[in-house]
Scaffold this motif. Structure first.
Motif, PDB file in Angstrom:
ATOM      1  N   GLY A   1       0.830  -1.193   0.000  1.00  0.00           N
ATOM      2  CA  GLY A   1       0.000   0.000   0.000  1.00  0.00           C
ATOM      3  C   GLY A   1       0.867   1.246   0.000  1.00  0.00           C
ATOM      4  N   ALA A   2       0.522   2.224  -0.834  1.00  0.00           N
ATOM      5  CA  ALA A   2       1.299   3.462  -0.949  1.00  0.00           C
ATOM      6  C   ALA A   2       0.339   4.615  -1.228  1.00  0.00           C
ATOM      7  CB  ALA A   2       2.330   3.343  -2.071  1.00  0.00           C
ATOM      8  N   LYS A   3       0.820   5.838  -1.012  1.00  0.00           N
ATOM      9  CA  LYS A   3       0.010   7.008  -1.322  1.00  0.00           C
ATOM     10  C   LYS A   3       0.122   7.313  -2.818  1.00  0.00           C
ATOM     11  CE  LYS A   3      -2.082   8.484   1.262  1.00  0.00           C
ATOM     12  NZ  LYS A   3      -1.935   9.702   2.072  1.00  0.00           N
ATOM     13  N   SER A   4      -0.984   7.769  -3.396  1.00  0.00           N
ATOM     14  CA  SER A   4      -0.996   8.041  -4.831  1.00  0.00           C
ATOM     15  C   SER A   4      -0.992   9.529  -5.157  1.00  0.00           C
ATOM     16  CB  SER A   4      -2.240   7.403  -5.468  1.00  0.00           C
ATOM     17  OG  SER A   4      -3.434   7.954  -4.916  1.00  0.00           O
ATOM     18  N   ASP A   5      -0.984  10.384  -4.107  1.00  0.00           N
ATOM     19  CA  ASP A   5      -1.172  11.816  -4.353  1.00  0.00           C
ATOM     20  C   ASP A   5      -0.189  12.711  -3.602  1.00  0.00           C
ATOM     21  OD1 ASP A   5      -2.138  11.296  -1.835  1.00  0.00           O
ATOM     22  OD2 ASP A   5      -4.101  12.225  -2.135  1.00  0.00           O
ATOM     23  N   GLN A   6       1.011  12.195  -3.311  1.00  0.00           N
ATOM     24  CA  GLN A   6       2.006  12.961  -2.580  1.00  0.00           C
ATOM     25  C   GLN A   6       3.316  13.029  -3.376  1.00  0.00           C
ATOM     26  OE1 GLN A   6       0.391  11.610   1.880  1.00  0.00           O
ATOM     27  NE2 GLN A   6       2.470  11.128   1.260  1.00  0.00           N
ATOM     28  N   PRO A   7       3.449  13.979  -4.284  1.00  0.00           N
ATOM     29  CA  PRO A   7       4.680  14.086  -5.078  1.00  0.00           C
ATOM     30  C   PRO A   7       5.912  14.158  -4.172  1.00  0.00           C
ATOM     31  CG  PRO A   7       3.016  15.607  -5.885  1.00  0.00           C
ATOM     32  CD  PRO A   7       2.491  15.054  -4.598  1.00  0.00           C
ATOM     33  N   GLY A   8       6.943  13.442  -4.561  1.00  0.00           N
ATOM     34  CA  GLY A   8       8.180  13.449  -3.778  1.00  0.00           C
ATOM     35  C   GLY A   8       8.270  12.295  -2.819  1.00  0.00           C
ATOM     36  N   THR A   9       7.187  12.007  -2.104  1.00  0.00           N
ATOM     37  CA  THR A   9       7.202  10.885  -1.161  1.00  0.00           C
ATOM     38  C   THR A   9       6.548   9.653  -1.762  1.00  0.00           C
ATOM     39  OG1 THR A   9       5.212  11.784  -0.082  1.00  0.00           O
ATOM     40  CG2 THR A   9       7.366  12.269   0.928  1.00  0.00           C
TER      41      THR A   9
ATOM     42  N   GLY B   1      -1.158   3.404 -12.831  1.00  0.00           N
ATOM     43  CA  GLY B   1      -0.572   2.165 -12.333  1.00  0.00           C
ATOM     44  C   GLY B   1       0.883   2.236 -11.955  1.00  0.00           C
ATOM     45  N   GLN B   2       1.554   3.345 -12.217  1.00  0.00           N
ATOM     46  CA  GLN B   2       2.969   3.493 -11.895  1.00  0.00           C
ATOM     47  C   GLN B   2       3.141   4.428 -10.704  1.00  0.00           C
ATOM     48  OE1 GLN B   2       5.382   1.725 -13.607  1.00  0.00           O
ATOM     49  NE2 GLN B   2       3.594   0.771 -14.559  1.00  0.00           N
ATOM     50  N   PHE B   3       3.959   4.013  -9.745  1.00  0.00           N
ATOM     51  CA  PHE B   3       4.193   4.809  -8.545  1.00  0.00           C
ATOM     52  C   PHE B   3       5.636   5.291  -8.502  1.00  0.00           C
ATOM     53  CE2 PHE B   3       0.312   2.774  -7.475  1.00  0.00           C
ATOM     54  CZ  PHE B   3      -0.292   3.537  -6.479  1.00  0.00           C
ATOM     55  N   ALA B   4       5.841   6.458  -7.898  1.00  0.00           N
ATOM     56  CA  ALA B   4       7.181   7.024  -7.756  1.00  0.00           C
ATOM     57  C   ALA B   4       7.246   7.795  -6.445  1.00  0.00           C
ATOM     58  CB  ALA B   4       7.499   7.945  -8.933  1.00  0.00           C
ATOM     59  N   GLY B   5       8.470   8.072  -5.984  1.00  0.00           N
ATOM     60  CA  GLY B   5       8.659   8.829  -4.753  1.00  0.00           C
ATOM     61  C   GLY B   5       9.600   8.115  -3.799  1.00  0.00           C
ATOM     62  N   PHE B   6       9.961   8.809  -2.727  1.00  0.00           N
ATOM     63  CA  PHE B   6      10.939   8.270  -1.790  1.00  0.00           C
ATOM     64  C   PHE B   6      10.430   7.008  -1.099  1.00  0.00           C
ATOM     65  CE2 PHE B   6      13.347   8.460   2.325  1.00  0.00           C
ATOM     66  CZ  PHE B   6      14.590   8.188   1.772  1.00  0.00           C
ATOM     67  N   ASP B   7       9.168   6.996  -0.665  1.00  0.00           N
ATOM     68  CA  ASP B   7       8.607   5.779  -0.066  1.00  0.00           C
ATOM     69  C   ASP B   7       8.753   4.593  -1.001  1.00  0.00           C
ATOM     70  OD1 ASP B   7       7.774   7.360   2.016  1.00  0.00           O
ATOM     71  OD2 ASP B   7       5.636   7.103   1.675  1.00  0.00           O
TER      72      ASP B   7
ATOM     73  N   SER C   1       9.433  -8.221  -7.286  1.00  0.00           N
ATOM     74  CA  SER C   1       8.228  -7.590  -7.834  1.00  0.00           C
ATOM     75  C   SER C   1       7.346  -7.077  -6.702  1.00  0.00           C
ATOM     76  CB  SER C   1       7.449  -8.583  -8.704  1.00  0.00           C
ATOM     77  OG  SER C   1       6.287  -7.976  -9.225  1.00  0.00           O
ATOM     78  N   ALA C   2       7.361  -5.771  -6.486  1.00  0.00           N
ATOM     79  CA  ALA C   2       6.484  -5.128  -5.509  1.00  0.00           C
ATOM     80  C   ALA C   2       5.369  -4.432  -6.267  1.00  0.00           C
ATOM     81  CB  ALA C   2       7.265  -4.128  -4.659  1.00  0.00           C
ATOM     82  N   ASP C   3       4.140  -4.855  -6.033  1.00  0.00           N
ATOM     83  CA  ASP C   3       2.979  -4.257  -6.692  1.00  0.00           C
ATOM     84  C   ASP C   3       2.387  -3.197  -5.770  1.00  0.00           C
ATOM     85  OD1 ASP C   3       3.238  -6.045  -8.843  1.00  0.00           O
ATOM     86  OD2 ASP C   3       2.054  -7.566  -7.790  1.00  0.00           O
ATOM     87  N   PHE C   4       2.527  -1.939  -6.144  1.00  0.00           N
ATOM     88  CA  PHE C   4       2.048  -0.843  -5.311  1.00  0.00           C
ATOM     89  C   PHE C   4       0.591  -0.523  -5.640  1.00  0.00           C
ATOM     90  CE2 PHE C   4       6.629  -0.374  -5.325  1.00  0.00           C
ATOM     91  CZ  PHE C   4       6.892  -0.173  -3.981  1.00  0.00           C
ATOM     92  N   GLU C   5      -0.184  -0.282  -4.572  1.00  0.00           N
ATOM     93  CA  GLU C   5      -1.591   0.042  -4.697  1.00  0.00           C
ATOM     94  C   GLU C   5      -1.892   1.257  -3.830  1.00  0.00           C
ATOM     95  OE1 GLU C   5      -4.031  -3.310  -3.774  1.00  0.00           O
ATOM     96  OE2 GLU C   5      -2.727  -4.722  -4.823  1.00  0.00           O
ATOM     97  N   GLY C   6      -2.758   2.123  -4.310  1.00  0.00           N
ATOM     98  CA  GLY C   6      -3.084   3.326  -3.560  1.00  0.00           C
ATOM     99  C   GLY C   6      -3.890   3.040  -2.305  1.00  0.00           C
ATOM    100  N   VAL C   7      -3.540   3.717  -1.204  1.00  0.00           N
ATOM    101  CA  VAL C   7      -4.288   3.610   0.053  1.00  0.00           C
ATOM    102  C   VAL C   7      -4.535   5.018   0.597  1.00  0.00           C
ATOM    103  CG1 VAL C   7      -3.390   1.335   0.685  1.00  0.00           C
ATOM    104  CG2 VAL C   7      -2.162   3.382   1.433  1.00  0.00           C
TER     105      VAL C   7
END
Length: 296
Positions: free
Chosen positions: A42-50, A57-63, A78-84
Motif C-alpha cells: 500500500g502506498a500514497k498516490s497523491d504525494q509528489p516526492g514521497t 498504475g505506476q508509482f514514484a517517490g521516496f517511499d 516484484s512489488a505491486d504498489f496500490e493506492g491507500v
C-alpha cells in the motif's frame, strides 16, 4: 546537539510479532510474506516526492524507492504498489488487500500495540525518515505566516487519519480553524482555489508539493508536534520477515543509497531538515519489530 536528544517524547515504536498460528492443535509459523518473490504494498498516490502515481498504475517517490530497495534485498523482485488512503492503511492490511504499507506511515504506540490491547496490531520497520508537522501556503502569502499564531482564525486543511489532523485538534491550537478532507489531493485543490489559507501535514510531504508546484511554499521554521518516524508496516505474526527487512534497511541506511535516493526524490528539502530526516541505526533498532521502544 544530537537530534535524538533534542526531541520531545517520540510517538513511536514497532510492534512485536505473534508466535504463530495454531494449526490442528500445533503451533506453526505462517508462510513468509517474501516466499513468492512478489508482494502487494500500500502506498500514497497523491504525494509528489514521497509517494504518488503520476502515470496510470505506476508509482514514484521516496517511499516507493526505499520499499523497492529493501524488498529487493530480501528477495522480492516484484512489488505491486496500490493506492491507500491514510485513514485506511491499517484496515487494508487487516483485510489482506495489501501485505505491507509504505505510505509515510508514522510509527506510533497505538499502531504497534497488539489488536487485543486496543492497538492496530502492526509491526513496523523503521524509521527510514523522520519529520515534524509543517504548513504549506500560497507563495504570495508566505510573508503573512511566520508562526502558528499567524494562523489564528485562518482555515488550515488536513486530511483524515494524519498526525496533523490529530495535533491541530489539541486545545493548544483551538484558535486555528481546521477542515478535514479525504486526502491530500482535496487539500491542495482547496489551497490553490483560495478556499483554505494553508495545508498542514508532515513537512517532508509538503516539500514534495512545493517542488511539484512553485505557487506553493513551505514555511521552514513553522513546525509543531513531535517527530514522526516513518516505517514500513505489516501485520503481526511475521517476525522473521520483519527482522530480515529491518537488516535490509540498516544496510541501506549505512551507505550512500539513502542520500542518493532522498536527493532524487526530495531535492528541495533544506539541508537541516534533511539531516533530521536521515535514519540512525540505533533508531532503527529501537523502533523496529518490537512491542515497545527498545532500551536507549
Amino acid at each position: 546537539m544530537d537530534r535524538r536528544r533534542s526531541r520531545a517524547i517520540r510517538a513511536g515504536a514497532a510492534a512485536a510479532a505473534l508466535t504463530g498460528a495454531a494449526l490442528s492443535g500445533c503451533s506453526s509459523q505462517p508462510p513468509s510474506l517474501f516466499a513468492e518473490g512478489r508482494i502487494e504494498v500500500g502506498a500514497k498516490s497523491d504525494q509528489p516526492g514521497t509517494s504518488h502515481s503520476p502515470h496510470d498504475g505506476q508509482f514514484a517517490g521516496f517511499d516507493i524507492t526505499v520499499a523497492t530497495e529493501v524488498l529487493r534485498a530480501v528477495g522480492v523482485e516484484s512489488a505491486d504498489f496500490e493506492g491507500v488512503l491514510s485513514e485506511n492503511r491499517a484496515r487494508d492490511l487487516h483485510k489482506g488487500d495489501v501485505q505491507l504499507v509504505a505510505a509515510t506511515y508514522s510509527i506510533t504506540t497505538q499502531r504497534m500495540a497488539p489488536k487485543s490491547e486496543k492497538g492496530e496490531g502492526l509491526d513496523f520497520v523503521g524509521p527510514y525518515a523522520s519529520t515534524h508537522q509543517g504548513i504549506l501556503v500560497r507563495t504570495g502569502d508566505a510573508g503573512r505566516y511566520q508562526s502558528l499564531d499567524d494562523l489564528h482564525g485562518k482555515e488550515v486543511c488536513v486530511w483524515k487519519g494524519t498526525t496533523s489532523e490529530r495535533e491541530l485538534a489539541r486545545p493548544a491550537h483551538e484558535k486555528i480553524r481546521t477542515i478535514s478532507v479525504t486526502d491530500a489531493r482535496d487539500c491542495i485543490k482547496r489551497l490553490r482555489k483560495g478556499q483554505s489559507d494553508a495545508v498542514s501535514t508532515d513537512q517532508l510531504i509538503l516539500y514534495g508539493f512545493a517542488a511539484d508546484d512553485p505557487s506553493f511554499t513551505v514555511q521552514e521554521d513553522v513546525t509543531f508536534g513531535p517527530f514522526n518516524d516513518y516505517g514500513i508496516a505489516m501485520l503481526k505474526g511475521h517476525r522473521g520477515d520483519c527482522e530480515k527487512l529491518k537488516q535490509a534497511l540498516v544496510d541501506y541506511a549505512r551507505g550512500n543509497d539513502w542520500d542518493r535516493d532522498f536527493e532524487i526524490n526530495l531535492s528541495g528539502v533544506p539541508r537541516q531538515v534533511r539531516e533530521n530526516a536521515r535514519p540512525q541505526e540505533a533508531d532503527i533498532d529501537r523502533y523496529s519489530c518490537r512491542d515497545k521502544p527498545g532500551n536507549a
